[in-house]
Design an enzyme around this catalytic site. Structure first.
Site, PDB file in Angstrom:
ATOM      1  CB  SER A  53      -0.959   0.010   1.192  1.00 49.67           C
ATOM      2  OG  SER A  53      -2.058  -0.840   0.941  1.00 49.67           O
ATOM      3  CE  LYS A  56      -4.488   1.785  -0.983  1.00 48.96           C
ATOM      4  NZ  LYS A  56      -3.992   0.520  -0.498  1.00 48.96           N
ATOM      5  CB  SER A 113      -4.723   1.359   3.526  1.00 49.31           C
ATOM      6  OG  SER A 113      -3.717   1.025   2.599  1.00 49.31           O
TER       7      SER A 113
END
Length: 365
Positions: A53, A56, A113
């Site tokens: 993640s 991101k 997330s």
């Protein structure tokens, strides 16, 4: 859809995972001064690694560039499409057709997330997810991320998705330098929809002196990753920790690195741009799935929580929050519907969904 079934299989064992000793590579890490680029400590920073993640952060940067160009604004709507809604957890579970502002979407993506929201942002900014991914890779090359490539906006694993600790430091520094006006998105303690509160998975925010960002990530293939930042007395530093053995371990190591840089002189330290590529295995993407997704790993990880289900932290630099979390608002646009497809249903063990920070108890398995 572009390997989603394969991605779901990789993240399905997220709760039962522990990163063992790697046979070929050590866990990459570094800490660097944002202004001087002096590197206070580094290890295997050119080793290719799954970002999970942490991807991101690149999604956010590409979005900020689009806002800067005048293409859209923080008030622009982000609509949940069928494609975005089909992403696996961690997610918000919004239905196709429901919409939020870009401001709310960024909070959901960076704090919760949310994989579904990350794809919805990509579609809103790029017109389509593939077009946005092209932008991500173009921006990565432009800012000097020389060993990174992205295949999606949320970080689910797959062939061709990789980065390095060095490149993530470049991205974090660029975010802080180019877009200081958006710094608050990375330092949120959590957000509320008005019906449910979502704490930040980053256990340094509000707990480490000066902590002001940035993002965590976890899949079996990568172990526990974290990009952190902190500012004291006008000095700002960024740390990158990849492949740690638990969410507590990545927080402890991040705190150690940040504390070292904030309390040590940069004299005689090398600049990030002066460090030449090194590491025999650096061109191979490390995949530690077999080491971390096991029943034995799950048992060891369970021993890292106290009786209340909270993650045990060993760092003397991290202190528990003894007050209510400071929550920002993020929710659906009025009129687009405010009911979740599965209210509160975020199965444990799916990416960062397992990384519940103090003082929130871990979800039942």
């Amino acid at each position: 859809m572009r390997g989603k079934a394969r991605a779901v299989g990789v993240v399905a064992g997220a709760c039962a995972s522990l990163l063992m000793a790697l046979p070929a590579v050590a866990n990459p890490r570094l800490v660097v001064d944002v202004n001087t680029l002096k590197v206070y400590e580094h290890q295997d920073i050119f080793q290719k690694w799954y970002p999970a993640s942490l991807t991101k952060l690149m999604t956010a940067y590409t979005t900020f560039r689009a806002i800067k160009s005048g293409q859209l604004a923080l008030t622009s709507p982000v609509v949940m499409t069928k494609n975005a809604a089909s992403e696996p957890p961690s997610k918000m579970f919004y239905k196709p057709g429901q919409a939020m502002t870009l401001d709310s979407a960024l909070k959901m993506m960076l704090v919760k997330s949310a994989n579904d929201v990350a794809v919805a942002i990509a579609e809103a900014v790029g017109g389509s997810e593939p077009a946005f991914i092209d932008r991500m890779n173009s921006e990565a090359r432009r800012i000097g991320m020389t060993s990174s490539h992205f295949i999606n906006a949320n970080g689910l694993p797959g062939p061709g998705q990789y980065t390095t600790a060095r490149d993530l430091a470049v991205l974090a520094i660029t975010l802080k330098r180019e877009f200081p006006e958006y710094a608050s998105y990375f330092s949120l303690e959590g957000f509320t929809t008005g019906k449910k509160d979502y704490p930040n998975y980053n256990m340094l925010i509000g707990r480490f002196e000066g902590a002001d960002g940035m993002k965590t990530g976890f899949i079996c293939a990568s172990g526990f990753n974290q990009v952190s930042s902190a500012t004291r007395d006008g000095r700002s530093v960024v740390s990158v920790v990849l492949g740690e053995d638990s969410l507590g371990a990545r927080a402890d190591e991040s705190a150690r690195l940040l504390q070292t840089a904030l309390t040590t002189s940069g004299t005689a330290k090398p600049s990030l741009v002066q460090i030449a590529p090194y590491g025999e295995t650096r061109d191979l993407v490390a995949d530690v799935s077999k080491q971390i997704c096991s029943k034995a790993a799950a048992k060891v990880r369970s021993e890292g929580r106290d009786e209340a289900g909270r993650q045990k932290l060993l760092s003397p630099f991290i202190h528990e929050i003894n007050r209510p979390l400071k929550l920002a608002f993020a929710g659906l646009i009025p009129g687009s519907g405010d009911k979740l497809a599965k209210a509160g249903a975020d199965p444990a063990g799916q990416g960062d969904a397992a990384n519940v920070p103090i003082p929130v108890p871990r979800p039942s398995l």
